[in-house]
Design an enzyme around this catalytic site. Structure first.
Site, short mmCIF file in Angstrom:
data_model
loop_
_atom_site.label_atom_id
_atom_site.label_comp_id
_atom_site.label_asym_id
_atom_site.label_seq_id
_atom_site.Cartn_x
_atom_site.Cartn_y
_atom_site.Cartn_z
N ASP A 178 19.72 14.63 48.11
CA ASP A 178 20.24 15.45 48.89
C ASP A 178 19.43 16.33 49.62
O ASP A 178 18.31 16.94 49.02
CB ASP A 178 21.43 16.30 48.14
CG ASP A 178 22.39 15.74 47.53
OD1 ASP A 178 22.96 14.47 47.90
OD2 ASP A 178 22.84 16.39 46.51
N1 URA Z 1 22.88 14.11 42.27
C1 URA Z 1 23.24 15.25 43.38
O1 URA Z 1 24.28 15.62 43.33
N2 URA Z 1 22.40 15.06 44.21
C2 URA Z 1 21.07 14.29 44.19
O2 URA Z 1 20.40 14.80 45.06
C3 URA Z 1 20.91 13.44 43.30
C4 URA Z 1 21.78 13.29 42.24
#
Ligand code: URA
Length: 239
Positions: free
Chosen positions: A103
């Site tokens: 993310d």
């Molecule tokens: N889980 C999440 O919530 N975000 C990420 O970037 C990776 C795994």
């Protein structure tokens, strides 16, 4: 292989552009400027310089990046910087892709390659490549929340409850967890499902590679490195 072909295969532009690079005196081999774009070299282990950069020929490249916050794993991000802007242009030109995504708000270890088989192998859920995350939470971590993460949480669009393989509480509002799935927002959704909220998320391990145990060269935020065969072996991958 001819120098212009080597340069092209490594992402330095079209054949024509690569010939021009050589003719313009931008390419050095063994410290010597090589202006003949048709000079022949054995590409295996071939080391050359373009401008100020030293490059090593590689049929396929494998890369680890320490992703900063605020970068999107997309070539054309809508509102943020792209992680691809953190890699040198020739690597992007040879079409490296991230292995899964993190993310925008997540930091940590992100792998890239132009080897489709590798990307598929590492992101394939059936291979169960582990990912290790450190999550800082809004509220203190409760034992009941840890137990629920370990026994499996039900998420809206997942047919089966999703389990963490291990969960360690490392401080009042911080836990480290290992999962072997790679779904969208998975860690944030799992922690929300047990009644807490992720404020910061950092992935420091993928398979046997970690940003913190010396298995990779030290990578400051925004730094990247090539993965060598010993690193790929730690991911259980043999090219
Ligand atoms: N889980 C999440 O919530 N975000 C990420 O970037 C990776 C795994």
């Amino acid at each position: 292989m001819q120098l212009d072909r080597i340069l092209q295969s490594q992402g330095f532009g079209s054949r024509k552009e690569c010939r021009k690079l050589a003719r313009d005196g931008e390419v050095k081999v063994g410290g010597e400027v090589i202006t003949d774009p048709f000079a022949e070299y054995d590409e295996n282990g071939f080391v050359f310089e373009v401008g100020d950069w030293e490059w090593e020929y590689a049929e396929k490249v494998y890369i680890a990046l320490h992703k900063p916050i605020g970068y999107e794993c997309s070539h054309k991000p809508a509102h943020n910087e792209s992680v691809y802007h953190l890699l040198p242009e020739p690597l992007v030109a040879r079409n490296v892709q991230s292995v899964g995504r993190l993310d925008v708000e997540t930091t940590g270890l992100l792998l890239f390659s132009d080897d489709g088989q590798f990307i598929h192998a590492i992101s394939n859920a059936k291979r169960h490549v582990t990912k290790t995350y450190r999550a800082t939470t809004a509220s203190p971590v409760l034992d009941t929340q840890i137990a629920a993460l370990l026994s499996g949480v039900s998420l809206d669009d997942e047919p089966e409850p999703v389990k963490a393989l291990t969960v360690n509480k490392t401080s009042e509002r911080q836990l480290e967890l290992v999962i072997d799935h790679g779904k969208y927002h998975l860690v944030r959704r799992m922690i929300a499902a047990v009644g807490n909220h992720v404020e910061q998320l950092h992935r420091f391990g993928v398979g046997g590679l970690s940003l913190e145990d010396g298995s990779l060269p030290e990578l400051e935020v925004e730094d990247w490195c090539y993965l060598r065969p010993k690193h790929l072996a730690l991911l259980g991958y043999e090219p």
